[in-house]
Design an enzyme around this catalytic site. Structure first.
Site, mmCIF file in Angstrom:
data_model
loop_
_atom_site.group_PDB
_atom_site.id
_atom_site.type_symbol
_atom_site.label_atom_id
_atom_site.label_comp_id
_atom_site.label_asym_id
_atom_site.label_seq_id
_atom_site.Cartn_x
_atom_site.Cartn_y
_atom_site.Cartn_z
ATOM 1 N N ASN A 1 1.027 -1.203 0.019
ATOM 2 C CA ASN A 1 -0.001 -0.012 -0.161
ATOM 3 C C ASN A 1 0.842 1.080 -0.113
ATOM 4 O O ASN A 1 1.696 1.428 1.080
ATOM 5 C CB ASN A 1 -0.991 0.191 1.211
ATOM 6 C CG ASN A 1 -1.678 1.201 1.478
ATOM 7 O OD1 ASN A 1 -1.934 2.025 0.456
ATOM 8 N ND2 ASN A 1 -2.168 1.500 2.446
ATOM 9 N N LYS B 1 0.171 4.343 -0.552
ATOM 10 C CA LYS B 1 -0.627 5.362 0.027
ATOM 11 C C LYS B 1 -0.078 6.552 -0.595
ATOM 12 O O LYS B 1 0.046 6.389 -2.142
ATOM 13 C CB LYS B 1 0.072 5.746 1.539
ATOM 14 C CG LYS B 1 -0.078 4.438 2.387
ATOM 15 C CD LYS B 1 -0.008 4.759 3.803
ATOM 16 C CE LYS B 1 -0.145 3.494 4.476
ATOM 17 N NZ LYS B 1 -0.250 3.479 6.025
ATOM 18 N N HIS C 1 -9.541 1.252 4.766
ATOM 19 C CA HIS C 1 -8.436 1.346 5.303
ATOM 20 C C HIS C 1 -8.414 2.361 6.424
ATOM 21 O O HIS C 1 -9.402 3.473 6.396
ATOM 22 C CB HIS C 1 -7.067 1.994 4.480
ATOM 23 C CG HIS C 1 -5.792 2.047 5.141
ATOM 24 N ND1 HIS C 1 -5.508 2.981 5.899
ATOM 25 C CD2 HIS C 1 -4.892 1.076 4.809
ATOM 26 C CE1 HIS C 1 -4.094 2.610 6.513
ATOM 27 N NE2 HIS C 1 -3.828 1.682 5.758
ATOM 28 N N GLU D 1 -6.784 4.876 7.398
ATOM 29 C CA GLU D 1 -6.682 6.229 7.188
ATOM 30 C C GLU D 1 -7.970 6.959 6.534
ATOM 31 O O GLU D 1 -8.102 8.294 6.486
ATOM 32 C CB GLU D 1 -5.191 6.396 6.298
ATOM 33 C CG GLU D 1 -4.122 6.201 7.300
ATOM 34 C CD GLU D 1 -2.939 5.613 6.438
ATOM 35 O OE1 GLU D 1 -2.909 5.604 5.357
ATOM 36 O OE2 GLU D 1 -1.828 5.180 7.112
ATOM 37 N N GLU E 1 -5.535 -4.531 10.583
ATOM 38 C CA GLU E 1 -4.579 -3.597 10.761
ATOM 39 C C GLU E 1 -4.859 -2.741 12.206
ATOM 40 O O GLU E 1 -5.249 -2.079 11.978
ATOM 41 C CB GLU E 1 -4.296 -2.716 9.660
ATOM 42 C CG GLU E 1 -3.954 -3.526 8.235
ATOM 43 C CD GLU E 1 -3.506 -2.379 7.402
ATOM 44 O OE1 GLU E 1 -2.364 -2.638 7.108
ATOM 45 O OE2 GLU E 1 -4.303 -1.355 7.135
ATOM 46 N N GLY F 1 2.327 2.581 10.552
ATOM 47 C CA GLY F 1 3.390 3.513 10.450
ATOM 48 C C GLY F 1 3.941 4.278 11.797
ATOM 49 O O GLY F 1 4.685 5.173 11.933
ATOM 50 N N SER G 1 3.239 -1.680 10.481
ATOM 51 C CA SER G 1 4.824 -1.776 10.719
ATOM 52 C C SER G 1 5.452 -3.010 10.274
ATOM 53 O O SER G 1 6.488 -3.508 10.949
ATOM 54 C CB SER G 1 5.109 -1.398 12.235
ATOM 55 O OG SER G 1 4.534 -0.139 12.342
HETATM 56 P P1 PGA Z 1 2.682 0.561 7.351
HETATM 57 O O1 PGA Z 1 1.325 0.519 6.853
HETATM 58 O O2 PGA Z 1 3.486 -0.888 6.831
HETATM 59 O O3 PGA Z 1 3.563 1.819 6.965
HETATM 60 O O4 PGA Z 1 2.620 0.566 8.973
HETATM 61 C C1 PGA Z 1 0.462 -0.513 6.856
HETATM 62 C C2 PGA Z 1 -0.825 -0.157 6.042
HETATM 63 O O5 PGA Z 1 -1.113 0.991 6.560
HETATM 64 O O6 PGA Z 1 -1.315 -0.829 5.421
#
Ligand code: PGA
Length: 237
Positions: A7, A9, A88, A90, A158, A164, A200
C-alpha cells in the site's frame, strides 16, 4: 499461497516507480500486489507481466456518476486491475468513511469481481478498553452481512496504533485476533478468508510474523516502497 500487498499511500515519484518496476522480482508462487496512487495505476500495470497484481487504495461508494474525485470499481476493472483496498483506517479516520459507505464499496468491488482487501482494526483506546473483538465484529459484519459470494474477500487486520508507528502488534495478539476473525467469518458468514496482518511489517520482522498461526500474509505501507525491501519480504513469507 501467501499474500504480500504493498500500500504505497500518497508516495512514490515517477522515478521511484520506474526503479521499483525495474527491480522488483515478481514471478512468485505467492500473491504479490501493489496499490499505488490512482494516477499511477497505469504505470504499475506493467508489473502484471511479472505476475504482480495491481489495485487501487480506495474506490467510490457509487458505481458511476457525479462524484467528483472518486474512482469507479467498474472502471478499475475495465482497465484490467485486479484488486482494491477498502476501509483502510486512514480512510475511516481522515475521510470520515462510514460503515455504510464501506459496505457499498465492498458490494461494488464484488460486483466487478475485483479482489477486495477489507481493512479492519482497533484504535489504541479501543484496545486499552478491551473492545478489540467488538470493533472487529462490527466492522466485518457490517461490511459483509448479506453478501452472497465472499470468495473474493481478503481481510487485513491492521491495528490502527501499529500503522506507520514502528510498533508491531505482539505475536500472541495477532494470533488471538486473527483466530477471532477466522472463527467469526466461519460461524457468522460461512466462509474462511485469507487474513493479512498490517502495521509496521518490514523486511526484518516479516519472516517471524509469517510463521504465526492464521497469518496468510501482509499488507505493508512504508517498507513496501523500496523494491529491495519488497523482494526481501516476498522471499520471507
Ligand atoms: P505500515 O502501513 O506498514 O507503514 O505500518 C500499513 C498499512 O497502512 O497498510
Amino acid at each position: 499461497m501467501k499474500y504480500l500487498i504493498a500500500n504505497w499511500k500518497m508516495n512514490q515519484s515517477l522515478e521511484e516507480i520506474e526503479n521499483f518496476i525495474a527491480n522488483v522480482d515478481g514471478n512468485s508462487s505467492h500473491f504479490l500486489g501493489v496499490a499505488p496512487q490512482s494516477i499511477h495505476l497505469h504505470l504499475v500495470q506493467k508489473m502484471q507481466d511479472k505476475g504482480i497484481k495491481t489495485g487501487a487504495q480506495n474506490i467510490g461508494a457509487w458505481k458511476t456518476g457525479a462524484y467528483t474525485g472518486e474512482i469507479s470499481a467498474l472502471h478499475l476493472k475495465e482497465l484490467g486491475h485486479n484488486f482494491c483496498i477498502i476501509g483502510h483506517s486512514e480512510r475511516r479516520q481522515y475521510f470520515s468513511e462510514s460503515l455504510i459507505h464501506i459496505k457499498q464499496k465492498v458490494e461494488l468491488a464484488l460486483e466487478q469481481k475485483l479482489i477486495c482487501v477489507l481493512c479492519v482494526g482497533e484504535t489504541k483506546e479501543e484496545k486499552d478498553n478491551k473492545q478489540t473483538f467488538a470493533v472487529l465484529e462490527k466492522q466485518i459484519l457490517t461490511a459483509l452481512n448479506g453478501l452472497q459470494d465472499l470468495s473474493h474477500i481478503i481481510i487485513a487486520y491492521e491495528p490502527v496504533w501499529a500503522i506507520g508507528t514502528g510498533l508491531t502488534a505482539q505475536g500472541s495478539d495477532i494470533v488471538t485476533n486473527h483466530g477471532f476473525i477466522q472463527e467469526l467469518c466461519l460461524s457468522k458468514l460461512g466462509f474462511s478468508p485469507p487474513i493479512l496482518y498490517g502495521g509496521s511489517v518490514n523486511d526484518a520482522n516479516a519472516k517471524d510474523l509469517s510463521k504465526l498461526a492464521h497469518v496468510s500474509g501482509f499488507l505493508v505501507g512504508g517498507a513496501s516502497l523500496a523494491p529491495a525491501r519488497f523482494n526481501a519480504m516476498a522471499s520471507q513469507i
